[in-house]
Design an enzyme around this catalytic site. Structure first.
Site, mmCIF file in Angstrom:
data_model
loop_
_atom_site.group_PDB
_atom_site.id
_atom_site.type_symbol
_atom_site.label_atom_id
_atom_site.label_comp_id
_atom_site.label_asym_id
_atom_site.label_seq_id
_atom_site.Cartn_x
_atom_site.Cartn_y
_atom_site.Cartn_z
ATOM 1 N N HIS A 1 0.831 -1.209 0.000
ATOM 2 C CA HIS A 1 0.000 0.000 0.000
ATOM 3 C C HIS A 1 0.871 1.267 0.000
ATOM 4 C CE1 HIS A 1 -3.061 -2.939 1.168
ATOM 5 N NE2 HIS A 1 -2.233 -3.283 2.143
ATOM 6 N N SER B 1 14.450 20.314 -15.795
ATOM 7 C CA SER B 1 13.353 21.266 -15.866
ATOM 8 C C SER B 1 13.884 22.583 -16.414
ATOM 9 C CB SER B 1 12.746 21.485 -14.471
ATOM 10 O OG SER B 1 11.880 22.606 -14.473
#
Length: 477
Positions: free
Chosen positions: A151, A281
């Protein structure tokens, strides 16, 4: 100036090898080889076809006049007839017997099967290469403890190498599917306009044995064991669905790997290769985005969605054939192969240069290890005379307190200190610290990695050793 659309799969992603398989040159030379196989089989079975006509055709397999073919298609509105005339212009003596008894699907469908099989062989080669790269990685890090996640919450420890075997196992499943598709693909054969072989039965004056032999000879010359036993005008479009489903399976496995990598990159534990001058970026100079794995996920999503095309096409074919398959097929099948080819190219690149940040992994392990050691600590305390149920409750309460310290106060995990200060356990800090050795909590991970690589992966790499030639890969990962 480029003033027309180009598929990114061709201009940016897919390899030259895969692009060639679905190129016009490969397609139309295969058509010509099929016409030669047909003529040769007809000659051997007694029809008035001459060896000189076959020789003439063989001499011009690669001489494709695309301008003439385009002119003929514009005139005739039929691509197969256009290429018959284009071929016949180069082979005037053979022109009367080219395509004798056949329908368009004889070249169209048989070529599609041939190209799919060749493309699957290339996919298989690239799958093996990815397995080899991951195998090297798995062996190197087979014993390096890392947090397991269920999870995406910290769970029992695994190792970096053991996690890699999960990615590899799915690729082995995909390889089995690819092998099945390669071995089970059959040519359409020489079935005629509605699959009855009526035109060939007429040519052979009712001799069913010769009609059957014709198909067997064609299949053998094109490298196939058999043709489909029955068909309409086309082979069942479920064949396309099966092939693209196999490609979808590869896309699923690669996307699972790439998604795990993107999460690991966020954790700063494992990263994909990053070039010295690569820009992450345009606005944030510090960024190291997992752009290769993101591309795998993007292309994988395309392939998984694309599988619906052949599924719907197969479901909507009417009786012996309709033509609503053609335009869709021209797009969906080659594009799926080009996309999977690109995925595997990127996958191999990433797997070849994975960067493991061991100190970050160790820090994350040590932050959670006190919780994982709690069961062993409880057992030691019981051996010293403690009550198991009472100690379980004490550890539960203390674990919540330690969790609050980490989450709410931003401080280190102090569970060991809390237990050491609790007289119910009767353990010194030294005795408790002895439990904080990560290797004690990885179970059989190193042994599982070794067994998997030796028993499951090594035979595959040995079987397809040729795929690894020149790759600098040890076959006994």
């Amino acid at each position: 100036m480029k003033n027309h659309y180009e598929s990114p799969l061709s201009s940016r992603y897919a390899s030259d090898e895969m692009q060639y398989i679905f190129s016009p040159d490969k397609k139309f030379t295969t058509w010509r080889r099929l016409w030669i196989a047909l003529a040769r089989a007809e000659m051997e079975l007694g029809l008035p076809v001459k060896q000189s006509q076959i020789d003439e055709m063989e001499a011009h397999i690669d001489d494709i006049d695309y301008a003439l073919a385009a002119q003929k298609e514009k005139e005739l509105r039929h691509d197969v007839m256009a290429h018959i005339h284009t071929f016949g212009t180069l082979c005037p003596s053979a022109m009367p017997i080219i395509h004798l008894g056949a329908t368009s699907c004889y070249v169209g469908d048989n070529t599609d099967v041939i190209l799919m099989r060749e493309a699957l062989v290339l996919v298989r080669t690239k799958l093996v290469r990815v397995l080899a790269r991951l195998g090297e990685f798995a062996r190197k890090y087979k014993a390096l403890p890392t947090l397991g996640f269920t999870h995406f919450q910290p769970a029992q420890l695994v190792t970096v190498g053991k996690r890699a075997t999960l990615w590899m196992n799915e690729l082995l499943m995909d390889l089995e599917e690819v092998e099945y598709r390669i071995s089970s693909l059959k040519l359409l054969g020489s079935k005629g306009t509605t699959g009855t072989q009526a035109s060939f039965l007429e040519l052979f004056e009712g001799d069913h044995g010769k009609v059957k032999a014709l198909e067997e000879k064609i299949a053998a010359e094109m490298g196939f064991d058999a043709a489909t036993p029955v068909s309409g005008q086309t082979y069942s479009r479920k064949m396309d669905y099966g092939v693209v489903s196999t490609l979808s399976g590869i896309a699923q496995s690669a996307s699972k790997f790439a998604t795990d990598m993107r999460l690991l990159c966020h954790l700063k534990e494992v990263e994909e290769p990053f070039e010295a001058h690569q820009v992450g970026s345009s606005a944030m100079p510090y960024k190291r985005n997992p752009m290769r794995c993101e591309r795998i996920c993007a292309l994988g999503r395309y392939v998984m969605a694309d599988v619906m095309n052949p599924a719907m096409t197969a479901a909507t074919q009417w009786f012996e054939r309709t033509l609503d398959d053609s335009a869709n097929k021209r797009l969906s099948v080659p594009e799926a192969f080009l996309a999977v080819d690109a995925i595997l190219n990127i996958y191999e690149n990433v797997a070849s240069g994975l960067v493991v940040h061991e100190k970050v992994i160790e820090r994350h392990v040590l932050e959670e290890l006190p919780f994982m050691a709690s069961e062993n600590i409880m057992m030691d305390a019981v051996k010293k005379g403690g009550n198991r149920q009472e100690l379980h409750e004490r550890i539960r309460v203390l674990s919540q307190e330690a969790g609050r310290c980490v989450k709410d106060l931003g401080q280190p995990n102090n569970l060991i200190d809390l237990i050491a200060a609790d007289p119910a356990f009767g353990l010194t800090r030294e005795e408790l610290t002895a439990h904080l050795e990560p290797s004690r909590y990885i179970g059989r991970c190193p042994e599982q990695v070794d067994a998997f690589l030796e028993e499951d992966v090594a035979p595959v790499l040995a079987k397809y050793a040729q795929a690894l030639e020149g790759e600098g890969t040890e076959l006994t990962v």
